[in-house]
Design a protein around this motif. Structure first.
Motif, PDB file in Angstrom:
ATOM      1  N   ARG A  86      76.537  57.532  18.879  1.00  0.00           N
ATOM      2  CA  ARG A  86      75.443  58.649  18.599  1.00  0.00           C
ATOM      3  C   ARG A  86      74.539  58.381  17.684  1.00  0.00           C
ATOM      4  O   ARG A  86      73.171  58.330  17.784  1.00  0.00           O
ATOM      5  N   ASN A  87      74.927  57.954  16.518  1.00  0.00           N
ATOM      6  CA  ASN A  87      74.043  57.761  15.184  1.00  0.00           C
ATOM      7  C   ASN A  87      73.317  56.632  15.560  1.00  0.00           C
ATOM      8  O   ASN A  87      72.194  56.560  15.043  1.00  0.00           O
ATOM      9  N   CYS A  88      73.725  55.458  16.190  1.00  0.00           N
ATOM     10  CA  CYS A  88      73.123  54.508  16.378  1.00  0.00           C
ATOM     11  C   CYS A  88      71.991  54.747  17.629  1.00  0.00           C
ATOM     12  O   CYS A  88      70.887  54.030  17.429  1.00  0.00           O
ATOM     13  N   SER A 124      67.718  46.951  20.374  1.00  0.00           N
ATOM     14  CA  SER A 124      69.019  46.568  19.942  1.00  0.00           C
ATOM     15  C   SER A 124      70.113  47.574  19.514  1.00  0.00           C
ATOM     16  O   SER A 124      71.189  47.312  19.618  1.00  0.00           O
ATOM     17  N   LEU A 125      69.302  48.499  18.767  1.00  0.00           N
ATOM     18  CA  LEU A 125      70.434  49.799  18.380  1.00  0.00           C
ATOM     19  C   LEU A 125      71.024  50.473  19.447  1.00  0.00           C
ATOM     20  O   LEU A 125      72.063  50.974  19.326  1.00  0.00           O
ATOM     21  N   ALA A 126      69.917  50.623  20.771  1.00  0.00           N
ATOM     22  CA  ALA A 126      70.840  51.472  21.788  1.00  0.00           C
ATOM     23  C   ALA A 126      71.361  50.347  22.832  1.00  0.00           C
ATOM     24  O   ALA A 126      72.046  51.135  23.833  1.00  0.00           O
ATOM     25  N   SER A 127      71.145  49.136  22.580  1.00  0.00           N
ATOM     26  CA  SER A 127      71.496  48.315  23.722  1.00  0.00           C
ATOM     27  C   SER A 127      72.899  48.572  23.983  1.00  0.00           C
ATOM     28  O   SER A 127      73.525  48.704  25.206  1.00  0.00           O
ATOM     29  N   GLY A 128      74.189  48.284  23.102  1.00  0.00           N
ATOM     30  CA  GLY A 128      75.339  48.340  23.488  1.00  0.00           C
ATOM     31  C   GLY A 128      75.903  49.877  23.103  1.00  0.00           C
ATOM     32  O   GLY A 128      76.789  50.184  23.748  1.00  0.00           O
ATOM     33  N   ALA A 129      75.084  50.648  22.261  1.00  0.00           N
ATOM     34  CA  ALA A 129      75.563  51.821  21.927  1.00  0.00           C
ATOM     35  C   ALA A 129      75.450  52.681  23.140  1.00  0.00           C
ATOM     36  O   ALA A 129      76.427  53.646  23.225  1.00  0.00           O
TER      37      ALA A 129
END
Length: 451
Positions: A86-88, A124-129
């Motif tokens: 969530r924070n990511c 990239s911050l949201a990619s895997g998160a």
């Protein structure tokens, strides 16, 4: 011994969803729709040319973008596993908001370079998160069986929003040339609100007692865990490589070569948004109808077959008039819609239960973006030499050859391990595609039509 099978491709009943699970799904829908709603997508190539950038500069920026994405992927995946998905997500949305405003204040080479570097960081911050947040959140609520439909619904809503919005990009630019970037920033800011409203997830420990009795750094531990997972599971590694052809072709076509192909065939900039909207409709329909793929072929075989179809369709755009090219691009998008969900499902199910999921999903993106970086440099060189048709034909030939080699490797890995095709190294199994019944399959948010 009789082999166990499961049916994760089938639709789960909605009655067992808790209020918290429904909230997670709704907020994920909003985040995916708004975060990926890039109003400038149909016109960014022409916009950069209008402000004075050359083809070499435009594609050079794209190559730098893909390389930056590779460099950002591992640390951001590790951060997501540490501080919580969530924070990511809210950090990624904040960065995307700033990124979309950069060309408004600096419409130059430097401004667009900073714009795409920030886009790489935000995505990239949201990619895997994002995938990990939804997957783990629903499992925590006992609603893991809804993951496929939730991902598919989020993607369908995001595609529908693009269909509605993109045809208006041309008229909006006639009124205010920078309006697509401003609207993209507003959408990203709204996605930040959705991320902040998601339920908090428990953070993992920042250290671990090692065999020697000492606590090791969390980031290094997750990196080591991801590498050990890949080393112990050739099947997972091969599945990741299998997606390279699909992801590279789709991105290079729908992002880097979309406008040059249309301009090459005499389709004016004012119609680019409409063509891209039609492609999005085709992709959305295919993504929502995986039951059209017969169960006679295993999922990995379908990915290989569809990859070849993508290559052939892209090469076909070199012949015919404007209408034929638009139709082939729509067919290309439809094949992409079929292929993405199957590949994403294979990867998610192949990841072991307690492995760092976000980090491993980032590893897959690194391979994908690295190849895209090389492809973008080649595309710029070919366009500068006015050899677009040659680029498309050679890309199709290389893709077909690589898909054939990889498919043989997958079959050998299947026979060597004695596992059914599509079975990952964990307790979850993919099974085969169902013969009937609507299913919504997941696709990585980083793989939607976007930079």
């Amino acid at each position: 011994m009789r082999r166990r099978t499961s049916t994760p491709w089938r639709r789960a009943p909605r009655e067992d969803l808790t209020p918290a699970a429904r909230r997670i799904i709704h907020l994920n829908n909003g985040f995916q729709l708004l975060f990926n709603l890039l109003w400038w997508m149909p016109v960014f190539y022409a916009y950069q040319r209008d402000v004075g950038l050359s083809d070499g500069q435009i594609f050079g920026i794209q190559s730098i973008y893909y390389i930056a994405f590779c460099l950002f992927e591992i640390p951001t995946g590790l951060v997501a596993d540490r501080i919580g998905a969530r924070n990511c997500l809210w950090a990624g949305a904040a960065v995307m908001t700033a990124a979309n405003l950069t060309p408004v204040f600096s419409p130059s080479y430097t401004g667009f370079l900073l714009h795409f570097l920030a886009i790489a960081a935000g995505r990239s911050l949201a990619s895997g998160a994002a995938s990990a947040c939804l997957y783990d959140g629903l499992r925590a609520e006992g609603a893991g069986s809804h993951y496929l439909r939730a991902e598919g619904t989020a993607r369908a809503l995001g595609l529908a929003a693009k269909v509605v919005c993109w045809p208006f990009v041309g008229p909006l630019m006639a009124l205010a040339p920078q309006s697509p970037y401003v609207l993209s920033a507003v959408s990203a800011a709204c996605s930040l609100g959705c991320a902040l409203a998601l339920p908090r997830t428990a953070r993992r420990d920042t250290g671990k007692v090692t065999d020697s009795g000492q606590r090791g750094p969390a980031l290094l531990r997750d990196t080591g865990a991801a590498l050990r997972t890949l080393r112990s599971s050739p099947w997972l590694a091969l599945l990741m490589v299998q997606g390279v052809g699909v992801f590279t072709l789709s991105r290079i076509c729908q992002v880097n070569l979309f406008q040059p192909v249309l301009l090459h065939h005499g389709i004016a900039e004012s119609g680019h948004g409409t063509v891209l909207a039609a492609m999005t409709v085709a992709e959305a329909i295919a993504s929502a109808r995986p039951q059209w793929l017969t169960s006679r072929l295993r999922p990995t075989a379908w990915v290989s077959l569809l990859s070849v179809a993508l290559a052939a369709t892209l090469a076909g755009t070199t012949v015919g008039g404007p209408w034929a090219v638009a139709g082939l691009l729509c067919a290309f998008a439809a094949v992409t819609g079929f292929c993405y969900p199957v590949q994403r499902k294979l990867i998610n199910d192949a990841i072991p239960e307690h492995a760092p999921r976000a980090t491993l999903l980032s590893v897959e993106s690194i391979v994908d973006r690295g190849v895209c970086a090389l492809a973008a440099v080649a595309a710029g060189a070919y366009l500068a030499a006015d050899r677009l048709d040659t680029l498309l034909w050679q890309s199709a030939a290389v893709t077909c050859a690589l898909v054939l080699v990889l498919h043989v490797a997958l079959r050998r890995a299947h026979h060597a391990t004695g596992r059914a095709d599509g079975v990952g190294p964990g307790p979850r199994r993919t099974g085969r595609l169902p013969a009937r019944g609507p299913v919504a399959l997941p696709v990585d948010e980083g793989t939607a039509p976007g930079p």
